[in-house]
Design a protein around this motif. Sequence first.
Motif, PDB file in Angstrom:
ATOM      1  N   VAL A   1       3.529 -28.977 -36.410  1.00 35.61           N
ATOM      2  CA  VAL A   1       4.877 -29.263 -36.920  1.00 35.61           C
ATOM      3  C   VAL A   1       5.413 -28.080 -37.719  1.00 35.61           C
ATOM      4  O   VAL A   1       6.533 -27.606 -37.518  1.00 35.61           O
ATOM      5  N   VAL A   2       4.566 -27.595 -38.621  1.00 38.06           N
ATOM      6  CA  VAL A   2       4.956 -26.536 -39.537  1.00 38.06           C
ATOM      7  C   VAL A   2       5.211 -25.234 -38.783  1.00 38.06           C
ATOM      8  O   VAL A   2       6.120 -24.473 -39.104  1.00 38.06           O
ATOM      9  N   PHE A   3       4.390 -24.994 -37.756  1.00 40.00           N
ATOM     10  CA  PHE A   3       4.509 -23.748 -37.000  1.00 40.00           C
ATOM     11  C   PHE A   3       5.940 -23.537 -36.513  1.00 40.00           C
ATOM     12  O   PHE A   3       6.510 -22.466 -36.674  1.00 40.00           O
ATOM     13  N   PHE A   4       6.520 -24.573 -35.920  1.00 41.31           N
ATOM     14  CA  PHE A   4       7.850 -24.406 -35.325  1.00 41.31           C
ATOM     15  C   PHE A   4       8.897 -24.063 -36.368  1.00 41.31           C
ATOM     16  O   PHE A   4       9.698 -23.150 -36.186  1.00 41.31           O
ATOM     17  N   PHE A   5       8.876 -24.777 -37.488  1.00 43.52           N
ATOM     18  CA  PHE A   5       9.872 -24.506 -38.537  1.00 43.52           C
ATOM     19  C   PHE A   5       9.740 -23.090 -39.069  1.00 43.52           C
ATOM     20  O   PHE A   5      10.717 -22.367 -39.215  1.00 43.52           O
TER      21      PHE A   5
ATOM     22  N   PRO B   1      11.864 -29.339 -28.825  1.00 44.63           N
ATOM     23  CA  PRO B   1      12.384 -30.722 -28.896  1.00 44.63           C
ATOM     24  C   PRO B   1      11.321 -31.813 -28.777  1.00 44.63           C
ATOM     25  O   PRO B   1      11.629 -32.973 -29.027  1.00 44.63           O
ATOM     26  N   VAL B   2      10.096 -31.462 -28.382  1.00 48.40           N
ATOM     27  CA  VAL B   2       9.065 -32.500 -28.282  1.00 48.40           C
ATOM     28  C   VAL B   2       8.857 -33.091 -29.676  1.00 48.40           C
ATOM     29  O   VAL B   2       8.598 -32.367 -30.629  1.00 48.40           O
ATOM     30  N   PRO B   3       9.007 -34.436 -29.842  1.00 48.57           N
ATOM     31  CA  PRO B   3       8.754 -35.020 -31.161  1.00 48.57           C
ATOM     32  C   PRO B   3       7.275 -34.877 -31.489  1.00 48.57           C
ATOM     33  O   PRO B   3       6.425 -35.437 -30.799  1.00 48.57           O
ATOM     34  N   LYS B   4       6.970 -34.090 -32.518  1.00 48.23           N
ATOM     35  CA  LYS B   4       5.587 -33.667 -32.747  1.00 48.23           C
ATOM     36  C   LYS B   4       4.671 -34.849 -33.064  1.00 48.23           C
ATOM     37  O   LYS B   4       3.510 -34.870 -32.666  1.00 48.23           O
ATOM     38  N   ILE B   5       5.238 -35.852 -33.739  1.00 41.67           N
ATOM     39  CA  ILE B   5       4.400 -36.984 -34.107  1.00 41.67           C
ATOM     40  C   ILE B   5       3.880 -37.690 -32.836  1.00 41.67           C
ATOM     41  O   ILE B   5       2.807 -38.280 -32.835  1.00 41.67           O
ATOM     42  N   ALA B   6       4.645 -37.542 -31.755  1.00 42.61           N
ATOM     43  CA  ALA B   6       4.266 -38.211 -30.509  1.00 42.61           C
ATOM     44  C   ALA B   6       3.019 -37.604 -29.885  1.00 42.61           C
ATOM     45  O   ALA B   6       2.402 -38.216 -29.002  1.00 42.61           O
ATOM     46  N   ILE B   7       2.648 -36.378 -30.299  1.00 36.01           N
ATOM     47  CA  ILE B   7       1.440 -35.818 -29.701  1.00 36.01           C
ATOM     48  C   ILE B   7       0.199 -36.077 -30.559  1.00 36.01           C
ATOM     49  O   ILE B   7      -0.874 -35.573 -30.273  1.00 36.01           O
ATOM     50  N   PHE B   8       0.370 -36.923 -31.606  1.00 34.02           N
ATOM     51  CA  PHE B   8      -0.805 -37.207 -32.432  1.00 34.02           C
ATOM     52  C   PHE B   8      -1.938 -37.878 -31.644  1.00 34.02           C
ATOM     53  O   PHE B   8      -3.099 -37.518 -31.815  1.00 34.02           O
TER      54      PHE B   8
END
Lengths: 286, 270
Positions: free
Chosen positions: A165-169, A137-144
């Motif tokens: 991002v891609v890894f999780f999907f 659930p961590v919004p990935k863009i937020a860890i940029f």
Amino acid sequence: MTTTIDGGSGQLEPSAKHSNESSAPVDVAGLVGPSKGDRLVQIAGVLSPVMIVLLWELFSRIGVLDARFFPPPSSITGEFWDLLKSGSLIEDSWATLRRIVIGMVIGGVPAIALGLVLGVWKRGRQVITPIFTALYPVPKIAIFPLMLLIFGFGEASKYAIVAIVVFFFIFFNTLTGVLQVPKIYLDVARNANASRLQLFRTVALPGALPGIFTGVRLSVGVAFVVMAAVEFVGAQNGLGFLIWSAWQTFAVDSMYVGLVVISVLGYLCLVVVDLVEKFTAPWADR
Amino acid sequence: MASRLPPVVADNDIEVECLVKAFYDTRRKVPVVAVENASFSVRRGEFLSICGPSGCGKSTILRVLAGLEQQTLGEFRVAGDGRNPAMVFQESSLFPWLNVQDNVAYGLALRGVRKRERRERVQPLLAMAGLAEWTHAYPHQLSGGMKQRASVARALADDEAGVLLMDEPFGALDEQTRVGLQQELLRIWERERKTVVFITHSIEEALTLSDRVLVMSARPGRIISEIDVPFERPRDAIELRREQLFGELSFRIWDLLRAEHGPTENAVDA
């Protein structure tokens, strides 16, 4: 099956009502293709987007639309050719595409590997999967910003964010793909004395392929979203950068060029994924 | 498998002694005996059917023989080099990602047989199963009957020991396709003379195909009777049904199964 039942003496004569010879052919002349109205609707469906562009052009020129925000498509096309000729559009498209492809490979390969292994290894799955479920659930863009901190302002931070991002999907879709392989296929392999490795290669992997492709397809969409956002703030080239700097310099034409090109690139990437799937998994006719 | 009997010199391809299979029912929290003390043997080249209502454990016996499940108690022996005897499964079990030819050659591929040799060995089997024109088709392009014919071909291709296990292979098919496939199986068996254990809930199917029928009852799954089927071979699945003995034998099995259920409700009322 070509077994025929020998008539014999006790066989009943087929009644004339059901014999083939006496029945007249059914009249199907009245059945024709789509009606005129149907065809008009089809044509209208093809033309409606074109109509919108024409209306946009018209309204923008006569002032119904504010040309500062909605410049006429003809002027966007002119800007497109200028950017193309100057080489900057090619450079920006290539920068974005390269980041997405490299990031997807870095994130996707381990995601597929881990998804496959955990799919067949129950204990490992029970221990390791919760880690990724918790992080999901961590919004990935937020860890940029964190990526910028760790990898600096260069390309590495962009690869890293796409990869994550891609890894999780891809990981979750691969895992689900393996887990949804029907049990009977595993039975077939075990009955044929398949080793663990053979079971993996001949059943788990092909069984999970459709799931893997679902993950890749979702990833392509999300990777473009994330890359655009990342390039707004953290890059000196790329289509996101083009759109962002167009805002800063109020070059609205360029902004539209960036939007159109990034959409077309995303679409083409999906087409490539579909082609690869058709080639590697021809049985999964979606 | 440690609990297999040592190979003995005999005419039997399969020997099962005091086989017990029990499960733990996690929902009701009680152990359930699926197969209670099954003992039987199958002669080389014999067609044996195990017939009984659903839940009688007939498939469980077969799954143990096929190496898919471990028995709780008891021992068994299957001819051959210790590899699992080939099994034909209940439902469509062809891999959707392989074409017909590669599905049939699957066992050979696992054993490292080269591609060209695989194709050569599989081709006559495909022809026998009437699938020569479907060599490169994928399972989703086949009808239910064709899929099961391909499954039979796959089992024949992978069979080294001459033992075939068939778990209600025609159970999901419509009656006409089913009788058609029975005909074909009779024809194939006539030619190959494999040792077959055939699971079915259909009394007619068991009588049509087998030399001997084991009748099982449910809860607990137990072999309650053994019936010899004396019809001459080659047989015709449809002509067989005209024989008086066919009807008599099938009623004998019905009576056995009815006795297991106890008196019917009507009888209690009276």
